[in-house]
Write a protein that holds these residues in place. Structure first.
Motif, mmCIF file in Angstrom:
data_model
loop_
_atom_site.group_PDB
_atom_site.id
_atom_site.type_symbol
_atom_site.label_atom_id
_atom_site.label_comp_id
_atom_site.label_asym_id
_atom_site.label_seq_id
_atom_site.Cartn_x
_atom_site.Cartn_y
_atom_site.Cartn_z
ATOM 1 N N VAL A 59 -23.979 -10.875 16.185
ATOM 2 C CA VAL A 59 -22.966 -9.488 15.548
ATOM 3 C C VAL A 59 -21.535 -10.122 15.004
ATOM 4 O O VAL A 59 -20.914 -9.506 14.587
ATOM 5 C CB VAL A 59 -22.105 -9.037 17.622
ATOM 6 C CG1 VAL A 59 -20.757 -8.993 17.811
ATOM 7 C CG2 VAL A 59 -23.377 -8.899 17.966
ATOM 8 N N ALA A 60 -21.633 -11.562 15.684
ATOM 9 C CA ALA A 60 -20.351 -12.778 14.912
ATOM 10 C C ALA A 60 -20.414 -12.535 13.217
ATOM 11 O O ALA A 60 -19.477 -12.560 12.271
ATOM 12 C CB ALA A 60 -20.085 -13.570 15.348
ATOM 13 N N VAL A 61 -21.977 -12.665 12.901
ATOM 14 C CA VAL A 61 -21.629 -12.256 11.219
ATOM 15 C C VAL A 61 -21.849 -11.159 10.678
ATOM 16 O O VAL A 61 -20.844 -11.010 9.716
ATOM 17 C CB VAL A 61 -23.114 -13.232 10.828
ATOM 18 C CG1 VAL A 61 -23.201 -13.131 9.366
ATOM 19 C CG2 VAL A 61 -23.224 -14.707 11.288
ATOM 20 N N SER A 62 -22.025 -10.085 11.431
ATOM 21 C CA SER A 62 -21.769 -8.122 10.520
ATOM 22 C C SER A 62 -20.423 -8.820 10.365
ATOM 23 O O SER A 62 -19.810 -7.407 9.856
ATOM 24 C CB SER A 62 -22.653 -7.859 11.315
ATOM 25 O OG SER A 62 -22.733 -7.766 12.357
ATOM 26 N N THR A 63 -19.693 -8.616 11.412
ATOM 27 C CA THR A 63 -18.225 -8.401 12.004
ATOM 28 C C THR A 63 -17.232 -9.200 10.387
ATOM 29 O O THR A 63 -16.925 -8.494 9.785
ATOM 30 C CB THR A 63 -17.931 -9.463 13.583
ATOM 31 O OG1 THR A 63 -18.504 -8.063 14.347
ATOM 32 C CG2 THR A 63 -16.386 -8.460 13.583
ATOM 33 N N ALA A 64 -17.869 -10.154 10.521
ATOM 34 C CA ALA A 64 -17.272 -10.765 9.198
ATOM 35 C C ALA A 64 -17.611 -10.198 8.490
ATOM 36 O O ALA A 64 -16.369 -10.076 7.419
ATOM 37 C CB ALA A 64 -17.458 -12.659 9.465
ATOM 38 N N LEU A 65 -18.475 -9.996 7.891
ATOM 39 C CA LEU A 65 -18.724 -9.223 6.208
ATOM 40 C C LEU A 65 -18.340 -8.060 6.343
ATOM 41 O O LEU A 65 -17.563 -7.731 5.129
ATOM 42 C CB LEU A 65 -20.205 -9.163 7.054
ATOM 43 C CG LEU A 65 -20.986 -10.617 6.230
ATOM 44 C CD1 LEU A 65 -22.933 -10.283 5.980
ATOM 45 C CD2 LEU A 65 -21.359 -11.485 4.567
ATOM 46 N N LEU A 66 -18.021 -7.131 7.428
ATOM 47 C CA LEU A 66 -17.559 -6.254 7.291
ATOM 48 C C LEU A 66 -16.586 -6.168 7.740
ATOM 49 O O LEU A 66 -15.412 -5.231 6.434
ATOM 50 C CB LEU A 66 -17.604 -4.926 8.671
ATOM 51 C CG LEU A 66 -19.387 -4.486 8.610
ATOM 52 C CD1 LEU A 66 -20.099 -4.120 10.508
ATOM 53 C CD2 LEU A 66 -19.819 -2.908 7.584
ATOM 54 N N VAL A 67 -15.696 -7.180 7.938
ATOM 55 C CA VAL A 67 -14.104 -6.987 7.854
ATOM 56 C C VAL A 67 -13.884 -7.258 6.479
ATOM 57 O O VAL A 67 -12.998 -6.748 5.786
ATOM 58 C CB VAL A 67 -13.875 -8.058 8.865
ATOM 59 C CG1 VAL A 67 -12.260 -7.854 8.023
ATOM 60 C CG2 VAL A 67 -13.583 -6.944 10.133
ATOM 61 N N THR A 68 -14.758 -7.954 5.949
ATOM 62 C CA THR A 68 -14.348 -8.526 4.328
ATOM 63 C C THR A 68 -14.331 -7.126 3.176
ATOM 64 O O THR A 68 -13.108 -7.166 2.680
ATOM 65 C CB THR A 68 -15.384 -9.653 3.848
ATOM 66 O OG1 THR A 68 -15.040 -10.625 4.967
ATOM 67 C CG2 THR A 68 -15.267 -10.125 2.656
ATOM 68 N N VAL A 69 -15.566 -6.719 3.577
ATOM 69 C CA VAL A 69 -15.944 -5.699 3.105
ATOM 70 C C VAL A 69 -14.797 -4.436 2.400
ATOM 71 O O VAL A 69 -14.009 -4.133 1.970
ATOM 72 C CB VAL A 69 -17.042 -4.830 3.163
ATOM 73 C CG1 VAL A 69 -17.288 -3.339 2.359
ATOM 74 C CG2 VAL A 69 -18.374 -5.374 2.721
ATOM 75 N N MET A 71 -15.820 -7.966 21.712
ATOM 76 C CA MET A 71 -16.240 -8.876 20.665
ATOM 77 C C MET A 71 -16.740 -9.776 20.840
ATOM 78 O O MET A 71 -17.466 -10.769 20.817
ATOM 79 C CB MET A 71 -16.382 -7.946 19.754
ATOM 80 C CG MET A 71 -17.191 -8.335 18.341
ATOM 81 S SD MET A 71 -16.812 -8.390 16.842
ATOM 82 C CE MET A 71 -15.412 -9.593 16.894
ATOM 83 N N LEU A 72 -14.977 -10.341 20.088
ATOM 84 C CA LEU A 72 -14.780 -11.708 20.324
ATOM 85 C C LEU A 72 -14.726 -12.856 22.060
ATOM 86 O O LEU A 72 -15.672 -13.390 21.552
ATOM 87 C CB LEU A 72 -13.744 -12.295 20.609
ATOM 88 C CG LEU A 72 -12.548 -11.934 18.732
ATOM 89 C CD1 LEU A 72 -11.529 -12.061 18.801
ATOM 90 C CD2 LEU A 72 -13.304 -12.522 17.582
ATOM 91 N N THR A 73 -14.455 -11.970 23.111
ATOM 92 C CA THR A 73 -15.266 -12.428 24.291
ATOM 93 C C THR A 73 -16.602 -13.016 23.973
ATOM 94 O O THR A 73 -16.998 -14.002 24.920
ATOM 95 C CB THR A 73 -14.366 -11.389 25.504
ATOM 96 O OG1 THR A 73 -13.438 -11.599 24.644
ATOM 97 C CG2 THR A 73 -14.688 -12.030 26.612
ATOM 98 N N GLY A 74 -17.350 -11.522 23.848
ATOM 99 C CA GLY A 74 -18.693 -11.584 23.758
ATOM 100 C C GLY A 74 -19.488 -12.823 22.577
ATOM 101 O O GLY A 74 -20.446 -13.400 23.303
ATOM 102 N N VAL A 75 -18.678 -12.680 22.205
ATOM 103 C CA VAL A 75 -19.594 -13.876 21.178
ATOM 104 C C VAL A 75 -19.175 -15.547 21.225
ATOM 105 O O VAL A 75 -19.656 -16.250 21.649
ATOM 106 C CB VAL A 75 -19.119 -13.871 19.573
ATOM 107 C CG1 VAL A 75 -19.290 -14.891 18.900
ATOM 108 C CG2 VAL A 75 -19.112 -12.531 19.108
ATOM 109 N N ALA A 76 -17.941 -15.520 21.759
ATOM 110 C CA ALA A 76 -16.972 -16.521 22.293
ATOM 111 C C ALA A 76 -17.947 -17.436 23.395
ATOM 112 O O ALA A 76 -18.548 -18.148 24.004
ATOM 113 C CB ALA A 76 -16.123 -17.409 22.619
ATOM 114 N N GLY A 77 -18.581 -16.204 25.055
ATOM 115 C CA GLY A 77 -18.252 -16.278 25.709
ATOM 116 C C GLY A 77 -20.022 -16.272 25.865
ATOM 117 O O GLY A 77 -20.915 -18.087 26.490
ATOM 118 N N ALA A 78 -20.604 -16.256 24.936
ATOM 119 C CA ALA A 78 -22.671 -16.686 24.323
ATOM 120 C C ALA A 78 -22.303 -17.324 24.241
ATOM 121 O O ALA A 78 -23.190 -18.356 24.590
ATOM 122 C CB ALA A 78 -23.459 -15.952 23.593
#
Length: 236
Positions: free
Chosen positions: A42-52, A160-167
């Motif tokens: 989720v974190a990786v795909s989000t970073a890639l999509l935001v960049t695009v 999303m940020l809470t989920g990634v950081a929490g995990a």
């Protein structure tokens, strides 16, 4: 060619396919990294999509017109977690009060700290309200944010940020405390990191995933009931 490109990037199907393709790539990256929690898909795909999106100069509304189709599946996917949970009914009936208490305390403390810090740093009322709903799973958080007067787009990013950081943090803390029981491990991931934590728990075992789904569901239910009530009583 420029006109064609502009037309294509405005089509909803473009961002639906882009989201699916990028997430598939993120899964491959995590698998090749031996399932490192630092490379959560989720974190990786989000970073890639935001960049695009930034490079293509596409706004969030345009992107979401395509991603909305995936968003609509969040509800049924959450409900489907009841299937593995059904097999753990014996434990749930025995400890239901502890589960409710844990979900209430976990969600309540998380919400209070987040709102308190936001207010302390001078965040606007709308921002504070958006933050208040970030500690539950996405479908509930978005509905809560809109009803309370927050910004759904901001709440979505915070969830999303809470989920990634929490995990990431929850697994490290539980390992440090040597708590590996599936009930404790899964339930904590569900309460703290909701959907992303539940997905991570499912990777560990179906039993972890079942209790993570329970934690996520209880946290969402209790927050949806008590958060608006708390705001009304406080006159916020």
């Amino acid at each position: 060619m420029h006109a064609t490109f502009e037309h294509v990037i405005r089509l909803p199907i473009t961002w639906l396919l882009a989201t699916l393709a990028v997430y598939r790539l993120a899964l491959t990256i995590q698998r090749r990294a031996n399932f490192s929690p630092l490379l959560h898909p989720v974190a990786v795909s989000t970073a890639l999509l935001v960049t695009v999106l930034i490079l293509a100069e596409v706004d969030y509304d345009t992107y979401f017109s395509g991603a909305r189709m995936i968003h609509l599946l969040l509800g049924p996917a959450t409900v489907a977690l009841a299937i593995p949970l059904f097999h753990q009914m014996k434990i749930i009936r025995r400890h239901w009060f502890r589960f409710c208490r844990g979900a209430l305390l976990g969600s309540g403390i998380s919400i209070a700290l987040a709102m308190g810090l936001a207010a302390l740093f001078g965040a606007s009322r709308t921002t504070v309200l958006s933050i208040s709903a970030k500690s539950v799973t996405m479908p509930i958080a978005l509905e809560l944010s809109e009803k309370l007067g927050g910004l759904a787009s901001l709440t979505s990013a915070l969830v999303m940020l809470t989920g990634v950081a929490g995990a990431l943090m929850t697994q490290a803390v539980l390992a440090r405390l040597r708590l590996s029981d599936p009930c404790t491990h899964g339930f904590t991931l569900g309460v703290v990191a909701h959907g992303i934590g539940t997905a991570r728990a499912m990777q560990v075992s179906p039993r972890d995933g079942a209790f993570a789904g329970l934690g996520m569901g209880l946290a969402g239910l209790l927050t949806a009931v008590f958060l608006p009530l708390a705001f009304r009583l406080a006159g916020y």
